[in-house]
Motif scaffolding. Structure first.
Motif, PDB file in Angstrom:
ATOM      1  N   LYS A  30      44.659  32.103  54.981  1.00 19.32           N
ATOM      2  CA  LYS A  30      45.475  33.129  54.315  1.00 19.32           C
ATOM      3  C   LYS A  30      45.564  32.863  52.809  1.00 19.32           C
TER       4      LYS A  30
ATOM      5  N   LEU B 146      42.384  38.206  46.814  1.00 21.72           N
ATOM      6  CA  LEU B 146      43.103  39.470  46.591  1.00 21.72           C
ATOM      7  C   LEU B 146      43.740  39.487  45.211  1.00 21.72           C
ATOM      8  N   SER B 147      44.299  38.346  44.810  1.00 23.21           N
ATOM      9  CA  SER B 147      44.936  38.301  43.488  1.00 23.21           C
ATOM     10  C   SER B 147      43.886  38.436  42.383  1.00 23.21           C
TER      11      SER B 147
ATOM     12  N   VAL C 151      44.667  39.528  55.586  1.00 23.62           N
ATOM     13  CA  VAL C 151      45.884  38.779  55.265  1.00 23.62           C
ATOM     14  C   VAL C 151      47.004  39.167  56.232  1.00 23.62           C
ATOM     15  N   GLY C 152      47.095  40.464  56.549  1.00 25.63           N
ATOM     16  CA  GLY C 152      48.120  40.938  57.479  1.00 25.63           C
ATOM     17  C   GLY C 152      47.934  40.340  58.867  1.00 25.63           C
TER      18      GLY C 152
ATOM     19  N   GLU D 184      44.393  35.421  49.968  1.00 23.42           N
ATOM     20  CA  GLU D 184      45.360  35.886  48.964  1.00 23.42           C
ATOM     21  C   GLU D 184      44.856  35.590  47.553  1.00 23.42           C
TER      22      GLU D 184
ATOM     23  N   THR E 189      43.361  42.874  52.397  1.00 20.33           N
ATOM     24  CA  THR E 189      44.757  43.167  52.759  1.00 20.33           C
ATOM     25  C   THR E 189      44.928  43.151  54.267  1.00 20.33           C
ATOM     26  N   LYS E 190      43.957  43.748  54.989  1.00 24.26           N
ATOM     27  CA  LYS E 190      44.018  43.802  56.452  1.00 24.26           C
ATOM     28  C   LYS E 190      43.937  42.392  57.048  1.00 24.26           C
TER      29      LYS E 190
ATOM     30  N   ARG F 166      39.457  45.358  48.587  1.00 23.58           N
ATOM     31  CA  ARG F 166      40.909  45.169  48.569  1.00 23.58           C
ATOM     32  C   ARG F 166      41.506  45.525  49.930  1.00 23.58           C
ATOM     33  N   ALA F 167      41.025  46.602  50.538  1.00 23.00           N
ATOM     34  CA  ALA F 167      41.518  47.015  51.858  1.00 23.00           C
ATOM     35  C   ALA F 167      41.171  45.971  52.917  1.00 23.00           C
TER      36      ALA F 167
END
Length: 888
Positions: free
Chosen positions: A874, A881-882, A832-833, A878, A829-830, A825-826
């Motif tokens: 992206k 991630l979802s 995607v950012g 995402e 998230t990174k 997850r980390a």
């Protein structure tokens, strides 16, 4: 058994020779067959195949092979253009290199003989190169714009138009090439950016009460000025209109006139008017009835119309002398550096001059009327349609067409002059002499016009002259009008429009029903190819490296109407791999006993997998047929790619393996026959785009089946006409569910970095009874392709499971024991950012109108592509991630 690999180098010449020898390039004799004809845009006889030719001729060949297989009397008529100025230049250069001999040393007749000798020896280069590409033209009908039949057509057209007062002589401005001493067409003019100057000259008022300042980049032309123009609304000069200035150096008065042409905001607002040496000034001169003084000879040297001190000077020496004289007279007000475009001859490389001279013209504005109406009425349609706007803009603003050229190689103008300058225009010298004798009352010596016709004049007759006109031949009756013309946008006016005008005038019918405008081929970065940039891609070199099929498929697949083609070796290599994939799939089928079964009926297959692939084949065949019929070349090629690579090779062949090696003999035999049938359809559908590898596969598997097409060749086998009823919705749903489960499961594994060796179970949480049955029956298959330990049916997924939905069924993969969910997850998230930041920067750039307007086109396009790639990446991250967020 097939060889392990396909060798294009040995196969392509052998296969092409077989096609040619078979007579299959010619239209079939069946009088009931629907005619379908195309004429090749004739390449210059001096030419070598470039990448634009490769694209244009590939698309033509795709279309003619498609229509030939559909049973039409398909004619693709080839030929070459005599290319006046280009060919004359080649031979002149050879003479100079061989013995420092000029054409004038030889004389006209001997020089023209030398050109014919060159043509016999070297003129067939591009035709042989087209054969290497696979072009299936009817070579038995090959034409040349200077052959006897086409020359007769040219003379007939010239004489008829002259007698209808649609051809005439006039003194007008032309693009003049001082190196070749001939008028040239706009297409032969190359606009080059060069460093130059604006010289600001003061012209004293004749009464001595002041001066007017004008600016020019061509000071030498001031020797031919006949007015100074100002805008009627320009308050600064209103009181001067009607008065005169005294032209320095020349020392003659010239009027100050009011005209809409000058821009009051630009420079001083006053412009010098030189009607004999500037196209805009010529128009002003016509409006105001100004004298037109020509100060150049044919070599762009100053003639006797200028002061004695300048006569005989080269134009650039005269420029220097004029500037020096203005400086000496104290009338040079400013010298301003500038970068501007200057017209150059594309063959000679010298600066082209607007030049006032006597030439022959066609009243194109008269002929254009019917050509405009024909497109407005839809008798001829453009694909893409937006090119009609370009056509209309040009045609509605058409100017008289200058058709004479001061060359020796070409169609000599059939006009003879009497001793008093009277002209006699006839198809033969004998008829001209007869007319002259009738006019003068005695036999009279005549002198034939020295000029030849613009190459585009004979090209304009190409669709009907090549079919035998002015004779009433069977080919002309059968194949005119032609069906489709495939050409580039740059010659819509020079060639397409002129064919429309001449076809309608002489045949009373449009020359073609459809015009397809192909894209422009650029390099991988979107830059225009040019020798100076070193980014030119030689199609013959690409054929040597990857085979003709790979290049053809690349160009076809990328030929979408709305975009230029960005060509790269990596892309061509990828499509070569596509051919290899088909080859390997055929070998696999061979090794597993797949053979054409006598009387095989695709509608009667029973196995779900076979019902599905039969339906997918029918769906693809129908889509490809519709696309090719509409010139949707990229749509057809990409549809074939998806079907062959994904549907057939990735799914059907993989799913069929257990059936081909299983104990159920009926299922095994049916699968073998189905696979052989599908391969047959694939080879037929792909043949127009990749003719060599498909013909080789067809030939090497010919012993496995029923009677073939014409002389056993795939090229003339019948096109697949597969009914929509072959599409089986139930089989679609069943196989679709299995494919979706495997595809989405793989996406979960890849997105979350599940190790390849990990084998979690696939959990079926919610599904309909029919879906449960399908997933249970295919458990072994799903296990092998998704790398799961089992397919298990549960009421709820355990903790650490990633759920996903396919076709309304909820499935899950328990992956907690294989990955660190918090760490994943980390990571996601990174990433995607990071992508969000990049997207913001790129979107900001592209949202800046200044950047879009100023940056090179290829840089803007590259940024658009980077933005699209970042947004896609992206979205995928995402999604992963979802899924983690939805983890049980």
């Amino acid at each position: 058994m097939l060889d392990k690999t396909f060798d294009p180098k040995t196969a392509e010449p052998r296969l092409y020779a077989a096609w040619d020898a078979s007579g299959g390039f010619a239209p079939i004799d069946d009088p009931n067959a629907e005619p379908f004809s195309m004429v090749i845009p004739p390449p210059n006889v001096t030419g070598s195949l470039h990448i634009g030719h490769a694209l244009n001729n590939t698309l033509q060949d795709v279309l003619i092979r498609f229509e030939r297989m559909r049973g039409k009397a398909a004619l693709w008529l080839p030929g070459t253009d005599h290319a006046g100025i280009a060919t004359q230049m080649v031979v002149e250069r050879q003479l100079a290199e061989a013995g420092n001999v000029s054409r004038r040393d030889l004389g006209r007749e001997a020089f023209v003989e030398k050109v014919w000798e060159w043509k016999a020896k070297s003129g067939g280069t591009i035709v042989n190169q087209l054969r290497r590409l696979g072009a299936s033209c009817d070579w038995s009908r090959e034409r040349f714009t200077l052959d006897e039949g086409l020359s007769a057509a040219v003379r007939r057209v010239f004489v008829k138009l002259y007698k209808e007062k649609l051809i005439y002589r006039d003194k007008r401005l032309v693009n003049w090439d001082p190196h070749f001493q001939t008028a040239i067409s706009d297409l032969e003019v190359e606009q080059r950016e060069v460093d130059g100057h604006y010289w600001h000259f003061a012209y004293p008022l004749e009464d001595g009460a002041g001066e007017i300042v004008v600016a020019t980049t061509r000071p030498e032309t001031m020797l031919a000025d006949t007015a100074v123009a100002v805008h009627p609304s320009d308050e600064r000069y209103k009181a001067l209109v009607g008065r005169a200035v005294r032209l320095p150096i020349v020392n003659r008065p010239i009027p100050i006139i009011a005209d809409e042409y000058p821009d009051p905001e630009k420079g001083s607002g006053a412009v010098k008017i030189t009607p004999a040496h500037d196209f805009n000034d010529f128009a002003v001169g016509k409006r105001h009835n100004l004298p037109m003084i020509n100060i150049f000879d044919d070599f762009a040297r100053i003639n006797d119309n200028a002061p004695a001190a300048y006569r005989g000077l080269d134009r650039f020496a005269a420029r220097k002398k004029v500037v020096e004289e203005f400086e000496r007279l104290g009338l040079l007000r400013e010298v301003e550096k500038t970068r501007h475009t200057v017209p150059h001859g594309d063959r000679s490389g010298v600066v082209v001059e607007p030049y006032l001279t006597d030439q022959w013209y066609v009243a194109a504005e008269v002929l254009a009327k019917d050509a405009i109406k024909a497109v407005e009425a839809g008798d001829t349609v453009f694909v893409p349609k937006h090119w009609e706007k370009t056509y209309f803009e040009w045609m509605r603003n058409i100017q008289p067409w200058c058709i004479s050229r001061q060359l020796w190689w070409g169609h000599r103008i059939p006009a003879w002059f009497g001793p008093d300058g009277r002209v006699f225009v006839e198809e033969t010298e004998a008829e001209a002499k007869r007319q002259a004798e009738e006019h003068y009352g005695r036999p009279t010596d005549l002198r034939q016009d020295e000029d030849v016709l613009d190459t585009w004049f004979s090209s304009a007759l190409w669709p009907f002259s090549t079919l035998g006109w002015p004779e009433k031949t069977s080919d002309l009756a059968r194949f005119y009008p032609t069906h489709t013309l495939i050409t580039g946008f740059d010659i819509i006016f020079f060639w397409v429009a002129r064919m429309m005008m001449q076809g309608l005038h002489f045949m009373d019918e449009v020359p073609f029903k459809r015009v397809f405008i192909n894209a422009l081929v650029r390099d991988a970065e979107g830059k225009k190819m040019s020798k100076s940039k070193g980014n030119v891609m030689d199609p013959l070199e690409l054929v040597d490296d990857y085979g003709a099929d790979a290049l053809r498929f690349t160009l076809t697949a990328m030929s979408g109407a709305a975009r230029d083609i960005k060509l790269s070796r990596q892309r061509i290599e990828g499509y070569r791999n596509f051919g290899t994939k088909l080859w390997n799939a055929t070998r696999f089928c061979q090794m597993n006993g797949c053979a054409r079964a006598e009387g095989f009926d695709p509608a009667a297959v029973k196995v779900t997998l076979n019902r599905w692939i039969v339906g997918e084949t029918a769906r693809t065949a129908r889509a490809v047929t519709a696309a090719l019929a509409d010139c949707g070349f990229d749509e057809a090629a990409n549809g074939l790619y998806r079907f062959i690579w994904n549907t057939f090779c990735d799914w059907y062949v993989e799913f069929a393996k257990p059936l081909l090696t299983g104990s159920d003999q009926a299922a095994r035999d049916e699968t073998r026959a189905t696979a052989a049938w599908v391969l047959d359809q694939v080879l037929k559908l792909l043949h127009p785009v990749m003719p060599f590898v498909t013909e080789e596969l067809w030939g090497q598997t010919v012993d496995l089946g029923a009677p073939r097409g014409y002389q056993g060749l795939l090229m003339t086998a019948p096109w697949p006409e597969l009914a929509e009823t072959l599409i089986d919705r139930e089989a679609d749903a069943e196989i679709g569910l299995i494919i979706a489960a495997i595809t989405e499961g793989r996406s979960v594994r890849q997105g979350l970095n599940v190790p390849p060796a990990a084998q979690p179970p696939l959990l079926v949480v919610e599904a309909s009874p029919a879906q449960r049955r399908v997933l249970a029956d295919s458990a072994a298959l799903v296990g092998r392709l998704l790398r799961v330990s089992e397919v298990s049916f549960v009421d709820a997924a355990p903790a650490g499971s990633i759920p996903f939905v396919v076709e309304g069924a909820t499935l899950a993969l328990p992956v907690a024991e294989f990955i660190d969910i918090a760490a994943e997850r980390a990571r996601l998230t990174k990433e995607v950012g990071g992508l969000s930041g990049e997207i913001g920067k790129l979107a900001g750039k592209l949202g800046n109108p200044d950047f879009v307007a100023r940056a090179p086109e290829e840089v803007v396009e590259e940024n658009r592509e980077r933005l699209a790639e970042a947004e896609t990446a992206k979205t995928k991250l995402e999604s992963a991630l979802s899924r983690l967020g939805a983890a049980v």
